[in-house]
Design a protein around this motif. Structure first.
Motif, mmCIF file in Angstrom:
data_model
loop_
_atom_site.group_PDB
_atom_site.id
_atom_site.type_symbol
_atom_site.label_atom_id
_atom_site.label_comp_id
_atom_site.label_asym_id
_atom_site.label_seq_id
_atom_site.Cartn_x
_atom_site.Cartn_y
_atom_site.Cartn_z
ATOM 1 N N ARG A 1 43.692 11.373 21.319
ATOM 2 C CA ARG A 1 44.525 10.244 20.872
ATOM 3 C C ARG A 1 45.184 9.564 22.076
ATOM 4 N N ASN A 2 45.632 10.346 23.046
ATOM 5 C CA ASN A 2 46.237 9.765 24.254
ATOM 6 C C ASN A 2 45.226 8.937 25.036
ATOM 7 N N ILE B 1 35.336 8.415 25.592
ATOM 8 C CA ILE B 1 35.016 9.129 24.355
ATOM 9 C C ILE B 1 33.928 8.363 23.606
ATOM 10 N N SER B 2 33.377 8.976 22.581
ATOM 11 C CA SER B 2 32.355 8.301 21.779
ATOM 12 C C SER B 2 33.036 7.400 20.750
ATOM 13 N N ILE B 3 32.275 6.421 20.298
ATOM 14 C CA ILE B 3 32.788 5.525 19.257
ATOM 15 C C ILE B 3 33.068 6.314 17.979
ATOM 16 N N GLY B 4 32.198 7.262 17.671
ATOM 17 C CA GLY B 4 32.394 8.082 16.481
ATOM 18 C C GLY B 4 33.705 8.859 16.517
ATOM 19 N N ALA C 1 43.229 1.578 24.848
ATOM 20 C CA ALA C 1 43.481 0.458 23.942
ATOM 21 C C ALA C 1 44.616 -0.426 24.439
ATOM 22 N N ILE C 2 45.675 0.184 24.923
ATOM 23 C CA ILE C 2 46.809 -0.589 25.437
ATOM 24 C C ILE C 2 46.338 -1.519 26.544
ATOM 25 N N LYS C 3 45.575 -0.973 27.477
ATOM 26 C CA LYS C 3 45.093 -1.767 28.608
ATOM 27 C C LYS C 3 44.175 -2.898 28.144
ATOM 28 N N ARG C 4 43.233 -2.591 27.246
ATOM 29 C CA ARG C 4 42.283 -3.617 26.796
ATOM 30 C C ARG C 4 42.986 -4.697 25.976
#
Length: 119
Positions: free
Chosen positions: A6-7, A36-39, A13-16
């Motif tokens: 999760r981290n 990580i994988s998309i899944g 996500a924050i950066k993107r």
């Protein structure tokens, strides 16, 4: 393991979202940047909007905690000075704080996303 994953998701996500915005950031980019994988990302978040909402709420809670720290009976001028210095200190030590502010701003102008906090 779940917290570590999760981290990774949150950090990527924050950066993107801060750099590209919500609309032009893809789940695939977040997964690749997080290593990580998309899944695996979808096991944590069903949609990109759910992930964004989680980050916005997390940022809002952080601001709430910061504001509560300054509710000590100081004058309004002292409170503004203390708060400003705290924000500047956070910006100097970690640009993730600035990125959180950017995604909070995005959420305030987007429909259907949480942007009300109990501050």
């Amino acid at each position: 393991m779940r917290t570590a994953t999760r981290n990774k998701i949150h950090s990527a996500a924050i950066k993107r979202f801060a750099i590209k915005g919500f609309a032009t950031t893809s789940i695939q980019e977040i997964a690749v940047r997080g290593g990580i994988s998309i899944g695996l990302l979808y096991r944590h978040y069903k949609t990109k909007q759910e992930l964004f909402n989680d980050l916005v709420l997390y940022a809002g809670k952080g601001l709430e905690q910061m504001i509560k720290k300054f509710q000590n009976g100081s004058s309004p001028t002292e409170l503004i000075e203390q708060f400003t210095l705290e924000v500047l200190h956070d910006l100097e030590k970690d640009n993730e704080f600035a990125q959180f502010l950017m995604i909070m701003h995005q959420s305030s102008i987007m429909e259907g996303l949480p942007h009300k906090f109990n501050i």
